[in-house]
Design an enzyme around this catalytic site. Structure first.
Site, short mmCIF file in Angstrom:
data_model
loop_
_atom_site.label_atom_id
_atom_site.label_comp_id
_atom_site.label_asym_id
_atom_site.label_seq_id
_atom_site.Cartn_x
_atom_site.Cartn_y
_atom_site.Cartn_z
CG HIS A 1 -1.89 1.07 1.33
ND1 HIS A 1 -2.99 1.14 0.48
CD2 HIS A 1 -1.93 2.16 2.11
CE1 HIS A 1 -3.66 2.24 0.78
NE2 HIS A 1 -3.06 2.87 1.76
N PRO A 2 0.51 2.28 -0.74
CG PRO A 2 0.11 4.58 -1.08
CD PRO A 2 1.11 3.60 -0.55
#
Lengths: 510, 115
Positions: A485-486
């Protein structure tokens, strides 16, 4: 009579029927022991041919590779390395990158960069840089072949008989090589439509576009051009990206339309004429309205399929079977043809993917088998691929249509999601076509049959997942994988909505 | 009478002058550092020098002291895009042999004799 002469007599009797067909010159070039000039002769110096010949040489075989580029209708030609290096993967990806950078420059302003308007693109600068890189790759291949002791001949190769290859120069001078094994890896070339007056005379293909000295201008056909500021229209007779998952193909074309490429759906070109101004006037029939339309363009690019480079090989004379519909060489799982010591692989092989990595790998494995070092066959299943359209699309495994066709609608489950790349938020970019689809078996372990992704860096995203498919990944494996992430790639690990449920598949924030 | 012209230069400025003085000619350049190991490839290149095309130019260029070469911003690295020494190249073309490649007679000969 000494043993040497007795050997010659034996060779003479064995090859007596061949003596009748081949010229005296061929016999004189065979050395006294009656063996062949080479263990392996490869016709075609592209991705497949080079990989095969280098591997064979490394395994101690005496190898020659013949590479020859028949100039395009427009006269474009190029050096050693085949389609990928010269008129395919490499220049394509570089020009695609040029287009992506154009979009990035516009996005940059939203991220605080002070960039003056207007931002313009210079074709000549890009083309020269791309062409110089390609030329350095041509040279790199020459160095590798020389270094690995592969004999490189810039000659047009064809088969004389099952152990003899004819090489011809541009001026028609012939020479002959004999080989224990022959490999055909001549690939393909873009097709020109045959029934459209003016098509070949005035149009260009992918063979030419990467080598143009000037920008193509207002063009009929080819996506990356919009990204570098060229006015572009794509004309489609029926469907886009035939052979690919059609839902994904639709997302790709929707994105292109939203970003400024014009599409003429259900249109069939009828003629191309050159106007006194030098512009090209194209007349076409719109099957949806029944009307005839015309417009003028600076360039017309044909992208209507590729044809195998097989016609001038002398295949029928030697008895190598060709698929009558496609013109490609019929091959077995071990790349063998109907003639026992002749093999074919890469784009020229019937039913094979038209991709560089499969040609390279198949070539290396073939070389190992021919040298007696291995029995491993090429696995053509679950090969990941990417279409570098302005919105990139990557996939591995089956399309949804293929999965339904093989297993039936009820036996498959499709998980999907519309997601938004984080980078698009600040840039205020429309992400409506950024989408992920996981096609898997509905029952049992829910083995994954196919993965599909549209979005940025599609190729980079999909590569790792193709390994997962090779290892028999199931839906649980995917769901148990923790995302990074992200990223956009993490969305593949987070799918939960099925098509069957009919629920909204739009991903909400984390 | 030699078929080719040999020019010896020191440093980037002298190299550029040697090139601009010979516009239109087929120029081969051999870049060498002032380190002992560089001299081992010279016999290989010298051994093939008779294969240079007629009317071509062979520039033997000493790039400079070790400290100058180590600086990543030196002109040879920045402008000529040299990645290492020795380098043998055909000026104005992508034809280049770098480091170990210069020790291989067949590669050197290929550059001098083939298009």
């Amino acid at each position: 009579m000494g043993p040497l002469i007795q050997n010659n007599m034996a060779a003479f009797f064995k090859s007596r029927h061949r003596w009748k067909r081949t010229s005296c010159f061929t016999i004189l070039t065979r050395n006294l022991t009656g063996k062949y000039d080479y263990d392996l002769v490869v016709i075609g110096g592209g991705s497949g041919g080079l990989a095969c010949s280098k591997e064979a040489a490394q395994l101690g075989q005496k190898v020659a590779v013949l590479d020859y580029v028949e100039p395009s209708a427009k006269g474009t030609k190029w050096g050693l390395g085949g389609t990928c290096v010269n008129v395919g993967c490499i220049p394509k990806k570089l020009m695609h990158q040029a287009a992506l950078l154009g979009t990035a420059v516009k996005d940059a302003r939203k991220y605080g960069w002070k960039i003056k308007d207007p931002v313009s693109h210079d074709w000549e600068t890009m083309a020269e840089a791309v062409q110089n890189h390609v030329r350095s790759l041509n040279w790199g291949h020459r160095v590798q072949l020389k270094d690995k002791k592969v004999k490189y001949l810039n000659l047009k190769g064809s088969l004389l008989d099952e152990h003899t290859v004819r090489g011809m120069t541009k001026s028609g001078k012939e020479s002959f090589l004999t080989a224990k094994n022959i490999v055909i890896a001549t690939g393909g070339r873009p097709k020109y439509p045959t029934d459209i007056p003016g098509a070949m005379e005035h149009g260009i293909t992918s063979d030419d576009i990467f080598w143009l000295k000037e920008a193509p201008g207002k063009t009929l056909c080819a996506g990356f051009l919009t990204g570098i500021g060229q006015d572009t229209k794509v004309m489609v007779r029926s469907i886009a990206l035939r052979g690919f998952d059609q839902q994904m193909a639709g997302l790709v074309t929707d994105h292109m339309q939203a970003y400024g490429t014009r599409f003429a759906w259900g249109c069939v070109p009828q003629r191309v004429d050159k106007l006194p101004s030098g512009a090209l006037q194209v007349t076409w029939a719109d099957t949806r309205t029944g009307k005839e339309e015309t417009d003028s363009f600076d360039s017309v690019l044909w992208a209507v399929g590729r044809a195998p480079e097989a016609k001038a090989l002398g295949l029928d004379k030697v008895g190598v079977e060709v698929n009558r519909e496609t013109g490609k060489i019929v091959v077995g799982a071990d790349e063998s043809t109907s003639v026992s010591n002749i093999y074919a692989f890469g784009d020229i092989g019937e039913g094979r993917p038209e991709l560089t990595p499969t040609a390279v790998k198949a070539g290396r494995l073939l070389a190992r088998r021919l040298a007696g070092q291995s029995t491993q066959l090429m696995d053509y299943d679950n090969v990941a691929t990417t279409v570098f359209t302005p919105l990139e699309y990557s996939c591995v495994g089956l399309s949804e249509e293929e999965a339904v066709g093989r297993h039936g609608q009820d036996a498959i489950e499709v998980y999907h999601a519309f997601y938004k790349p984080l980078e698009f938020t600040v840039a205020e970019r429309d992400a409506s076509q950024c989408y992920i689809k996981v096609v898997c078996e509905r029952g049992g372990e829910q083995r994954i049959l196919g993965l599909h992704y549209t979005g940025p860096n599609a190729g980079e995203v999909m590569q790792g997942f193709s390994l997962a498919l090779r290892c028999g990944a199931t839906l649980s494996h995917l769901k148990e994988t923790v995302g990074i992430h992200p990223t956009c790639a993490e969305e593949l690990t987070k799918v939960s909505i099925t098509k069957r449920s009919g629920l909204d598949a739009t991903v909400t924030g984390c | 009478m030699s078929l080719y012209e040999e020019v010896k230069v020191h440093g980037y400025a002298e190299f550029c002058k040697a090139v601009s003085d010979r516009k239109g000619k087929d120029i081969f350049a051999y870049f060498s550092g002032n380190v002992i190991k560089m001299t081992t490839s010279e016999p290989t290149v010298r051994g093939e020098i008779s294969h240079l095309p007629e009317g071509s130019v062979f520039i033997y260029c000493q790039v400079g002291q070790r400290d100058y070469w180590k600086n990543p911003n030196n002109d040879f690295k920045k402008t000529l895009k040299l990645s290492g020494v020795p380098t043998l190249l055909r000026y104005g073309t992508p034809q280049k042999l770098v480091e170990e490649e210069c020790f291989k007679a067949n590669l050197v000969r290929m550059m001098f004799t083939e298009d």
